[in-house]
Design a protein around this motif. Sequence first.
Motif, PDB file in Angstrom:
ATOM      1  N   GLN A  10      53.215 129.369  59.922  1.00 53.67           N
ATOM      2  CA  GLN A  10      53.924 130.550  60.418  1.00 53.67           C
ATOM      3  C   GLN A  10      52.944 131.674  60.748  1.00 53.67           C
ATOM      4  O   GLN A  10      51.880 131.786  60.150  1.00 53.67           O
ATOM      5  CB  GLN A  10      54.923 131.058  59.381  1.00 53.67           C
ATOM      6  N   PRO A  16      51.119 133.116  48.849  1.00 47.97           N
ATOM      7  CA  PRO A  16      52.179 132.981  47.847  1.00 47.97           C
ATOM      8  C   PRO A  16      53.569 133.441  48.266  1.00 47.97           C
ATOM      9  O   PRO A  16      54.460 133.480  47.421  1.00 47.97           O
ATOM     10  CB  PRO A  16      51.660 133.862  46.699  1.00 47.97           C
ATOM     11  N   HIS A  17      53.789 133.726  49.544  1.00 43.23           N
ATOM     12  CA  HIS A  17      55.064 134.328  49.931  1.00 43.23           C
ATOM     13  C   HIS A  17      55.760 133.525  51.027  1.00 43.23           C
ATOM     14  O   HIS A  17      55.123 132.884  51.855  1.00 43.23           O
ATOM     15  CB  HIS A  17      54.848 135.765  50.410  1.00 43.23           C
ATOM     16  N   VAL A  18      57.077 133.586  51.022  1.00 39.16           N
ATOM     17  CA  VAL A  18      57.888 133.005  52.094  1.00 39.16           C
ATOM     18  C   VAL A  18      58.828 134.058  52.680  1.00 39.16           C
ATOM     19  O   VAL A  18      59.470 133.818  53.692  1.00 39.16           O
ATOM     20  CB  VAL A  18      58.710 131.792  51.596  1.00 39.16           C
ATOM     21  N   SER A  46      47.796 127.943  54.411  1.00 39.41           N
ATOM     22  CA  SER A  46      48.040 127.271  53.131  1.00 39.41           C
ATOM     23  C   SER A  46      49.287 127.852  52.478  1.00 39.41           C
ATOM     24  O   SER A  46      49.558 129.042  52.618  1.00 39.41           O
ATOM     25  CB  SER A  46      46.852 127.452  52.172  1.00 39.41           C
ATOM     26  N   GLY A  47      50.038 127.010  51.776  1.00 38.75           N
ATOM     27  CA  GLY A  47      51.231 127.483  51.091  1.00 38.75           C
ATOM     28  C   GLY A  47      52.512 127.051  51.793  1.00 38.75           C
ATOM     29  O   GLY A  47      52.485 126.373  52.826  1.00 38.75           O
ATOM     30  N   GLN A  48      53.658 127.473  51.249  1.00 38.39           N
ATOM     31  CA  GLN A  48      54.956 127.049  51.784  1.00 38.39           C
ATOM     32  C   GLN A  48      55.192 127.543  53.206  1.00 38.39           C
ATOM     33  O   GLN A  48      55.927 126.911  53.972  1.00 38.39           O
ATOM     34  CB  GLN A  48      56.082 127.550  50.875  1.00 38.39           C
ATOM     35  N   ALA A  49      54.610 128.671  53.561  1.00 38.81           N
ATOM     36  CA  ALA A  49      54.805 129.228  54.905  1.00 38.81           C
ATOM     37  C   ALA A  49      53.753 128.735  55.886  1.00 38.81           C
ATOM     38  O   ALA A  49      53.615 129.299  56.980  1.00 38.81           O
ATOM     39  CB  ALA A  49      54.797 130.756  54.842  1.00 38.81           C
ATOM     40  N   ARG A  50      53.026 127.681  55.529  1.00 39.24           N
ATOM     41  CA  ARG A  50      51.955 127.172  56.386  1.00 39.24           C
ATOM     42  C   ARG A  50      52.454 126.953  57.812  1.00 39.24           C
ATOM     43  O   ARG A  50      53.524 126.380  58.042  1.00 39.24           O
ATOM     44  CB  ARG A  50      51.426 125.860  55.814  1.00 39.24           C
ATOM     45  N   PRO A  99      46.967 128.778  48.352  1.00 40.98           N
ATOM     46  CA  PRO A  99      48.257 128.980  49.019  1.00 40.98           C
ATOM     47  C   PRO A  99      48.639 130.449  49.145  1.00 40.98           C
ATOM     48  O   PRO A  99      48.559 131.210  48.177  1.00 40.98           O
ATOM     49  CB  PRO A  99      49.241 128.234  48.123  1.00 40.98           C
TER      50      PRO A  99
END
Length: 224
Positions: free
Chosen positions: A181, A108-110, A175-179, A106
Motif C-alpha cells: 500500500q 505496524p499499522h493498517v 513490510s507488514g500487513q499493509a505491504r 513490519p
Amino acid sequence: MTHDWSDVRERIARLAAAPGADQIFGASGHGHGWRLEPPLRPAELSEIEDQLGVELPGEYRSFLLTVGRGGAGPAYGVFPVRQLDGRWQWDGDGAEITALETLSQPFPHVAAFNPADGLPGPPVKEAFDSPEAFGAAEDAYWDDRYQVIDRPEHSVGLVYLCHLGCAYREALVVSGQARGQMWADERAGDGGFLPVIDDAGTPVGFAAWYRKWLDNSEAQLTKR
C-alpha cells in the motif's frame, strides 16, 4: 503481484511533448521534467533486495525493471533508487527518511495513526510572566513534540517515494500487513500517517497510485 507497464513510457513521452506540460504540478523547475531514469537490471534489483533484506512489492518491482528506477511521477516525481557511497538508496528531498536498515521490520499499522495524539497542547502566552519565559517554554514544547513524532520507529517498513511539497511525503509499505500500500506522511501538518485511498475509500497500491497521476495529468492537458 506484477503489473503491465508497457504503455507508460510512451504516455510520458506524449505528455512531455504536449503544450502546457510544464504547467503540471511538479514537472518544471526542480521537479521531474518528464524524465524517466533507466530501468534497473535484474541483477541490480537482486543486489538491492539482498542489501535491504526484503523483497520489494511486486508492482513496484516491475516498475523498476520495465519503466525506470525513478523520475516522472506524482508531484515532484518518484525518488530514484541509486547506488550512492557504495550502497543502494533512494535519492531526493525526503528520501533520507527511509531507514534502510529497518525496511525488513513490519510497518505496524493498517489504519491511520497520528503519533501526536495524546500530546499536550502548546503553552499559552498569558500563563507566563515575560516574553522570554514564554519563548523558552514554547521552544521546549516543540523540541519535545518533534522528538515524539519524529521517532524512527514510526516509519519502519516504509520506502519514501515522493515529496508533495511543504514536507508532505508519500511512501510505499514494504513490510507488514499493509505491504504494497501507499501511505501519506502528513506529520508536517500534524496529520500523522494515513493510507492513500481511491474514490471508494480503499487503500491503493503503487500501480493505482502512479496511474492515477498519469490519468489526471493527461486529463488536465486535454482540457487546455
